[in-house]
Design an enzyme around this catalytic site. Sequence first.
Site, PDB file in Angstrom:
ATOM      1  CE  LYS A  27      -3.803  -2.434   0.428  1.00  0.00           C
ATOM      2  NZ  LYS A  27      -3.213  -3.710  -0.013  1.00  0.00           N
ATOM      3  CG  ASP A  28       0.129   4.367  -2.886  1.00  0.00           C
ATOM      4  OD1 ASP A  28      -0.462   3.330  -3.193  1.00  0.00           O
ATOM      5  OD2 ASP A  28       0.554   5.192  -3.701  1.00  0.00           O
ATOM      6  NE  ARG A  29       7.392   7.346   3.853  1.00  0.00           N
ATOM      7  CZ  ARG A  29       8.545   7.985   3.850  1.00  0.00           C
ATOM      8  NH1 ARG A  29       9.287   7.999   2.750  1.00  0.00           N
ATOM      9  NH2 ARG A  29       8.973   8.601   4.930  1.00  0.00           N
TER      10      ARG A  29
END
Length: 345
Positions: A76-78
């Site tokens: 998942k995106d940071r």
Amino acid sequence: MKVWPRASNAALVQATFKQQPEDFQVIEQLDVADEGAGEHQWLWIRKRGANTRYVAEQLAKFAGVSARQVSFSGMKDRQALTWQWFSIQLPGQPLLDWQGLQHSEFAVEQAIQRSKKLPTGLHKANTFVIRLRDVAAPEAFVERATAVAQQGVPNYFGEQRFGHGGNNFQRASDWLLNGQKRIKKAQRSLWLSTIRSYLFNDVVAARLGLGTNTLLAGDCVRLAGSRSQFSVEQWGAEEQARLAAGDIALTAPLPGSGSWGSDAEALAFEQQALEPHKALLEGLADAGVRADRRVLWLRPEAFTATAEGSDVVLTFRLPSGAFATTFLDELITTENNQHDEHTTE
């Protein structure tokens, strides 16, 4: 970095994207039951401003085990607010006091026990809640976004898959074509995936050049909601009706060894589109990568768009492995895009 063509020539709208993590929310869609026992402790985690691997390392540190004991279904995106499952193997141990793990970038919201670990790719979809700020003519933008969601967009791999300025693709290609120097398994997997993603995008772009309604004899299609696929020898009225109804979907190749799945006219078209990358195709086959397919066209599900002052909030669901930024690239232009992990899967 190479820019692949959009489906539409309509003007893009200026908007501010990811001004803060809460503007890009991702919720992993995976229902699991608490078995009440088992050596794998599953954790439902909310994270903000942290990447997935970092969280896995912190969980391992808290439990006093190697990070190899921690699993997750997808990255998942940071620069986002995200929710996802992790699992950690702790044989013979009761459920740890995970509420005692306090961290500024993530929190354990639920902990359960199960007999098996969380395998990669178990979840089938992600839900996105995206706030675009400073949108010009937000009401008109809502209409445009809704229309694009209904029509769909090319299912490109997002630019974050290829690294800053396409650097990952260049490094991966150099590695594959110059002897495949021994590297870590995870790095090898990433680089092979990067190359295949780039080649897939090239075929999708070539297919887009034919026109979105063009069908080819031998097209490989996938049954909705499954991995089953077959080639269409000839497109008759029945097959076209199934395609229009969403019962089947066109696909493009993720090249490797073995059959690509397509046939006749479609196979010849795909091979011609990738002719400039013949050396990479041979390298992928030599590396033992098996050919696969990916759906060519992406249609967000459960889509809503709401104007809130000068903001627009988009909510939709995408299959795992699809990129929300691919959808947004058909709508907005912004200097604030931040892609920190190679995908949201």
